[in-house]
Design a protein around this motif. Structure first.
Motif, PDB file in Angstrom:
ATOM      1  N   THR A   1       0.864  -1.193   0.000  1.00  0.00           N
ATOM      2  CA  THR A   1       0.000   0.000   0.000  1.00  0.00           C
ATOM      3  C   THR A   1       0.897   1.239   0.000  1.00  0.00           C
ATOM      4  O   THR A   1       1.134   1.824  -1.058  1.00  0.00           O
ATOM      5  CB  THR A   1      -0.932   0.026   1.228  1.00  0.00           C
TER       6      THR A   1
ATOM      7  N   TYR B   1       3.677   1.182  -2.558  1.00  0.00           N
ATOM      8  CA  TYR B   1       3.361   1.691  -3.893  1.00  0.00           C
ATOM      9  C   TYR B   1       3.261   3.216  -3.870  1.00  0.00           C
ATOM     10  O   TYR B   1       3.698   3.895  -4.807  1.00  0.00           O
ATOM     11  CB  TYR B   1       2.024   1.123  -4.384  1.00  0.00           C
ATOM     12  N   ALA B   2       2.665   3.758  -2.820  1.00  0.00           N
ATOM     13  CA  ALA B   2       2.440   5.206  -2.736  1.00  0.00           C
ATOM     14  C   ALA B   2       3.750   5.987  -2.780  1.00  0.00           C
ATOM     15  O   ALA B   2       3.790   7.120  -3.274  1.00  0.00           O
ATOM     16  CB  ALA B   2       1.668   5.539  -1.461  1.00  0.00           C
TER      17      ALA B   2
ATOM     18  N   MET C   1       1.415   3.426  -8.853  1.00  0.00           N
ATOM     19  CA  MET C   1       0.046   3.093  -9.241  1.00  0.00           C
ATOM     20  C   MET C   1       0.037   2.277 -10.534  1.00  0.00           C
ATOM     21  O   MET C   1      -0.730   1.313 -10.681  1.00  0.00           O
ATOM     22  CB  MET C   1      -0.777   4.368  -9.407  1.00  0.00           C
TER      23      MET C   1
ATOM     24  N   LEU D   1       1.131  -1.274  -9.695  1.00  0.00           N
ATOM     25  CA  LEU D   1       0.022  -1.968  -9.031  1.00  0.00           C
ATOM     26  C   LEU D   1      -1.012  -2.420 -10.053  1.00  0.00           C
ATOM     27  O   LEU D   1      -1.469  -3.575 -10.035  1.00  0.00           O
ATOM     28  CB  LEU D   1      -0.612  -1.025  -8.005  1.00  0.00           C
TER      29      LEU D   1
ATOM     30  N   ASP E   1      -5.456   3.903   2.847  1.00  0.00           N
ATOM     31  CA  ASP E   1      -4.305   3.446   2.065  1.00  0.00           C
ATOM     32  C   ASP E   1      -4.652   2.155   1.324  1.00  0.00           C
ATOM     33  O   ASP E   1      -4.315   1.990   0.141  1.00  0.00           O
ATOM     34  CB  ASP E   1      -3.099   3.177   2.977  1.00  0.00           C
TER      35      ASP E   1
ATOM     36  N   TRP F   1      -4.591   2.669  -2.538  1.00  0.00           N
ATOM     37  CA  TRP F   1      -3.316   2.177  -3.043  1.00  0.00           C
ATOM     38  C   TRP F   1      -3.262   0.661  -3.150  1.00  0.00           C
ATOM     39  O   TRP F   1      -2.188   0.087  -3.220  1.00  0.00           O
ATOM     40  CB  TRP F   1      -2.169   2.700  -2.175  1.00  0.00           C
ATOM     41  N   ASN F   2      -4.444   0.045  -3.167  1.00  0.00           N
ATOM     42  CA  ASN F   2      -4.462  -1.375  -3.489  1.00  0.00           C
ATOM     43  C   ASN F   2      -5.809  -1.837  -4.023  1.00  0.00           C
ATOM     44  O   ASN F   2      -5.924  -2.171  -5.193  1.00  0.00           O
ATOM     45  CB  ASN F   2      -4.025  -2.249  -2.302  1.00  0.00           C
TER      46      ASN F   2
END
Length: 280
Positions: free
Chosen positions: A147, A150-151, A158, A161, A228, A232-233
């Protein structure tokens, strides 16, 4: 079973799922989410205890095979199958029916995965009375890395992902479709096992597995929050899973085996009437 035959079977399966009752859709998707969550916990436990991530990936598909053979439904599967029956204009399969099916399966999968996450968290902490053991700590670490991990990379994170989610359902839906080619349990299991093992070992993003991993990670003290997890997932993963399953599996098989284009006529081939006169 030939490719055109299982392509027809895919369209039939999509129609059946789209027209299924609300009760049955929720029950089947709930159990699918619960079983897949347990399989994910199993794989993480194996990886932590043996230090061998490949062994965890090799054994993870046991849960996927169980839920498929029991007739339960994953969001990743209906993403691939139901649109085909809509494209084929099967009776009763409208755009609204397709969206209804996806929504119900999402809710059922999420509820099942959360149920398993709570039960696993209880077993790893003696009812939240002690700190998480090594497996619990690993669940928290997975949640953080996939999460906020990746951020940290912004748009590039992104994109990564999303692509991992696309490739995930490319593999998972290949397993679903492959199982339709066999009539034996052993054949179905073998067809499912290989691509599901690939997705898990490669670290691709599966929306239903993540419905277990991230809530469990939050309960295990992972340094991220529910926002998150969604941004982010889960949300990008759901979209990527849809694109991967529909584009690389369902759409391709539908286009070439269900809506097969006419064969080309060789340039020097005689027309049917000419061949008939020559034969006479």
């Amino acid at each position: 079973m030939s490719p055109p035959e299982f392509a027809e079977k895919m369209v039939d399966a999509g129609q059946t799922k789209a027209l299924m009752s609300t009760r049955d859709t929720l029950i089947r998707s709930y159990m699918a989410g619960a079983i897949l969550g347990l399989a994910a916990a199993f794989a993480v436990t194996i990886t932590v205890q043996t230090g061998n991530a490949l062994l965890g990936a090799v054994l993870f598909p046991v849960g996927f095979c169980m839920l498929y053979l029991l007739g339960f439904d994953l969001l990743t599967g209906v993403f691939t199958l139901v649109p085909l029956s809509w494209l084929a204009k099967r009776p009763g399969v409208t755009f609204g029916a397709m969206m209804r099916n996806w929504g119900l399966v999402f809710v059922g999968n999420f509820a099942g995965a959360i149920t398993t996450a709570v039960m696993i968290a209880i077993t790893l902490t003696y009812g939240f009375s002690v700190d998480p053991n090594e497996v619990g700590q690993q669940l928290g670490t997975i949640g953080e890395s996939r999460t906020v991990g990746y951020a940290e990379y912004g748009a590039a994170g992104m994109l990564t992902l999303f692509v991992r989610a696309v490739m995930c359902n490319w593999m998972v839906s290949t397993g679903v479709v492959g199982a339709m080619m066999s009539k034996s349990v052993s054949g179905k299991v073998l067809c499912m096992w290989m691509p599901v093992m690939v997705f898990f070992y490669m670290g691709f993003e599966h929306s239903i597995v993540n419905m277990f991993l991230f809530p469990a990670g939050l309960m295990m003290g992972g340094d991220f929050d529910f926002t998150d997890y969604l941004i982010w997932n889960e949300i990008p993963t759901v979209i990527g899973n849809l694109v991967g399953g529909l584009t690389f599996v369902g759409g391709m098989i539908y286009a070439t085996h269900f809506r097969t284009a006419p064969q080309r006529t060789p340039k020097n081939a005689a027309a049917p009437d000419e061949r008939a006169s020559v034969d006479a």
